[in-house]
Design a protein around this motif. Structure first.
Motif, PDB file in Angstrom:
ATOM      1  N   LEU A   9       0.985  -1.131  -0.005  1.00 59.87           N
ATOM      2  CA  LEU A   9       0.128   0.149   0.004  1.00 59.87           C
ATOM      3  C   LEU A   9       0.910   1.363  -0.081  1.00 59.87           C
ATOM      4  O   LEU A   9       2.045   1.231   0.581  1.00 59.87           O
ATOM      5  CB  LEU A   9      -0.938  -0.135   1.332  1.00 59.87           C
ATOM      6  N   ILE A  10       0.497   2.422  -0.734  1.00 63.27           N
ATOM      7  CA  ILE A  10       0.905   3.603  -0.612  1.00 63.27           C
ATOM      8  C   ILE A  10       0.430   4.759   0.080  1.00 63.27           C
ATOM      9  O   ILE A  10      -0.556   5.067  -0.192  1.00 63.27           O
ATOM     10  CB  ILE A  10       1.216   4.096  -2.196  1.00 63.27           C
ATOM     11  N   TYR A  11       1.250   5.262   1.029  1.00 65.77           N
ATOM     12  CA  TYR A  11       0.849   6.263   1.964  1.00 65.77           C
ATOM     13  C   TYR A  11       1.207   7.564   1.523  1.00 65.77           C
ATOM     14  O   TYR A  11       2.378   7.815   0.972  1.00 65.77           O
ATOM     15  CB  TYR A  11       1.038   5.997   3.574  1.00 65.77           C
TER      16      TYR A  11
ATOM     17  N   GLY B 115      -3.422   9.866   3.751  1.00 67.86           N
ATOM     18  CA  GLY B 115      -4.081   9.123   2.661  1.00 67.86           C
ATOM     19  C   GLY B 115      -3.454   7.777   2.344  1.00 67.86           C
ATOM     20  O   GLY B 115      -2.193   7.838   2.471  1.00 67.86           O
ATOM     21  N   VAL B 116      -4.055   6.815   1.858  1.00 66.39           N
ATOM     22  CA  VAL B 116      -3.690   5.481   1.422  1.00 66.39           C
ATOM     23  C   VAL B 116      -4.215   5.128  -0.016  1.00 66.39           C
ATOM     24  O   VAL B 116      -5.484   5.068  -0.345  1.00 66.39           O
ATOM     25  CB  VAL B 116      -3.874   4.320   2.092  1.00 66.39           C
ATOM     26  N   LEU B 117      -3.200   4.872  -0.997  1.00 62.78           N
ATOM     27  CA  LEU B 117      -3.540   4.384  -2.240  1.00 62.78           C
ATOM     28  C   LEU B 117      -3.236   2.691  -2.430  1.00 62.78           C
ATOM     29  O   LEU B 117      -2.353   2.191  -2.011  1.00 62.78           O
ATOM     30  CB  LEU B 117      -2.725   5.162  -3.433  1.00 62.78           C
ATOM     31  N   ASN B 118      -4.403   1.989  -2.739  1.00 65.53           N
ATOM     32  CA  ASN B 118      -4.146   0.715  -3.320  1.00 65.53           C
ATOM     33  C   ASN B 118      -3.673   0.690  -4.792  1.00 65.53           C
ATOM     34  O   ASN B 118      -4.323   0.772  -5.612  1.00 65.53           O
ATOM     35  CB  ASN B 118      -5.391  -0.026  -2.951  1.00 65.53           C
ATOM     36  N   PRO B 119      -2.362   0.196  -4.955  1.00 66.52           N
ATOM     37  CA  PRO B 119      -1.967   0.296  -6.354  1.00 66.52           C
ATOM     38  C   PRO B 119      -2.760  -0.834  -7.293  1.00 66.52           C
ATOM     39  O   PRO B 119      -2.650  -0.670  -8.385  1.00 66.52           O
ATOM     40  CB  PRO B 119      -0.497  -0.046  -6.073  1.00 66.52           C
TER      41      PRO B 119
END
Length: 434
Positions: free
Chosen positions: A101-103, A117-121
């Motif tokens: 996960l990308i924060y 925020g967090v992005l699910n790649p």
């Protein structure tokens, strides 16, 4: 373990060296994205200039970068770029967690602070996890340590390192107050231990330091890199130490003594570990706390040393250590940043006992005693064996000035004529001379 020893290096920490697509740390710097080799401190350009405001590294070693509220993946082998998803809030940092996960931290809608925020790649879904405390803005990178998320300094608060609870960003708190830390950070595992690295601005450029997450202390890793805008490494990466040199151990560190005319050989266990191109050497020094190679009297490919009267003194303790370093045995490369030193063993050469005849009687009566004045040096008591005519004996001296008295046996006389006095050997508690 590691040993108490004199300082030989420059405070540099050493790590594994990998190929260009397996660098430990990537840098966002002037001229594009570059890699930093922590073994050599070399910086190499690996990607064309891209419009990015933050970088990270994914599980598959692809470069992840942030540009215009969008996160991209850049394949370092093929050069292909893939859009992973959109973020919001003008984020200026990101970090890829061990789970992929990308924060990121951006400015909240009210403009009063920041939000996490967090992005699910995989799905491309971006989720706002909540606001940080009011007036808390991100001025630097994000990194993970022991599963916890941290953020470097900002603009409207005390500079330093903050921990951001992912489940409750509003509870973000200051961990270390250190305004000298720059805006780049990265973490990964070295020899199974998670390490954190940060940039520190030194005026015009940046240095890379290891950050002790217990004390907040900084240790220099690579000096004067260049201006660093961001740093990236995948949090789950594992690297082995590239400097494996280990000088091993002596069987004993206790004092070993010998006479000045003898050599001393220490028993090394042969348990050294050597990098390719490295060898084991042995040094004899005057001071076990000096910075090597200062104070080296002798250096050898074997742990055998002899007394040298030109630069050594008897009855003096010297120190011997094993050195594992690049270069041939007996000629280590002292400029290398991969040198290991063993514990010091102690050695001492004892003075040989000696004497000189101070005076000898010119004549004695046939039935009288011959008295010889002698001057001794060495470790007392000193034993001197002698013979004269048919007589033999051992004289024990307890002080430098002594008188050897040789008398004929009771009822006998010395023969008329000259007496032939011979000294056969001399010895003390340590050494003997025939």
């Amino acid at each position: 373990m590691r040993k108490a020893r004199p300082l030989i290096l420059f405070g540099v920490i050493l790590f594994s060296c990998f190929s260009r697509t397996q660098a430990q740390i990537y840098l966002e710097a002037i001229g594009g994205i570059k890699e930093l080799n922590l073994c050599t401190c070399d910086v190499t350009e690996i990607a064309p200039t891209i419009s990015s405001s933050a970088i990270g590294v994914s599980q598959n070693q692809n470069l992840v970068y942030l540009g215009s509220d969008q996160v991209f993946s850049y394949n370092l082998i093929t050069g292909n770029t893939t859009l992973l998803g959109d973020v919001s809030g003008g984020a200026n940092n990101l970090v890829v967690a061990e789970n992929g996960l990308i924060y990121s931290v951006g400015i909240n809608a009210a403009g009063t602070g920041s939000f996490l925020g967090v992005l699910n790649p995989v799905s491309g879904v971006f989720t706002n996890l909540g606001d940080l405390p009011i007036d808390l803005f991100s001025g630097g990178d994000l990194f993970f340590y022991n599963g916890l998320l941290y953020m470097l300094g900002g603009t409207s608060f005390v500079g330093g390192i903050y921990q951001i609870p992912i489940a409750n960003p509003a509870a973000t708190f200051l961990v270390f107050d250190n305004p000298t830390i720059g805006i780049g950070a990265a973490s990964f595992y070295v020899g199974g231990i998670q390490k954190v690295f940060v940039s520190v601005n030194n005026g015009n450029t940046d240095d890379v330091f290891e950050l002790d997450m217990t004390t907040g202390a900084l240790t220099l890793v690579c000096p004067t890199i260049q201006s660093i805008f961001d740093m990236g490494a995948w949090s789950g990466l594992q690297f082995n130490a590239c400097c494996a040199n280990d000088a091993g151990h002596f069987q004993s560190l206790s004092l070993v003594q010998a006479c000045a005319d003898e050599s001393i050989t220490l028993d090394h266990l042969g348990d050294e570990v050597l990098n390719p191109g490295a060898a084991l050497s042995f040094v004899l020094v005057t001071d076990s706390t000096a910075t090597l190679p200062t104070g080296i009297l002798q250096i050898s490919a074997t742990p055998t040393f002899t007394f040298n009267a030109s630069n050594m003194e008897v009855n003096t303790v010297y120190f011997v250590a094993a050195v594992a370093a690049p270069g041939p045995a007996g000629a280590p490369d002292w400029s290398s940043n991969c040198i290991d030193l063993s514990y010091f063993a102690k050695v001492k050469w004892n003075a040989l006992p000696s004497f000189e005849v101070v005076s000898f009687p010119s004549a004695v009566c046939a039935n009288g005693c011959a008295e010889v004045s002698l001057l001794f040096s060495g470790n007392f008591p000193i034993n001197l064996s002698w013979s004269m005519d048919n007589l033999t004996g051992v004289f024990s001296a307890d002080m430098p000035n002594e008188v050897l008295s040789i008398c004929p046996p009771p009822g006998q006389n010395f023969p008329i004529g000259s007496l032939d006095l011979q000294f056969l050997s001399i010895s003390d508690g340590n050494c003997a001379c025939p």
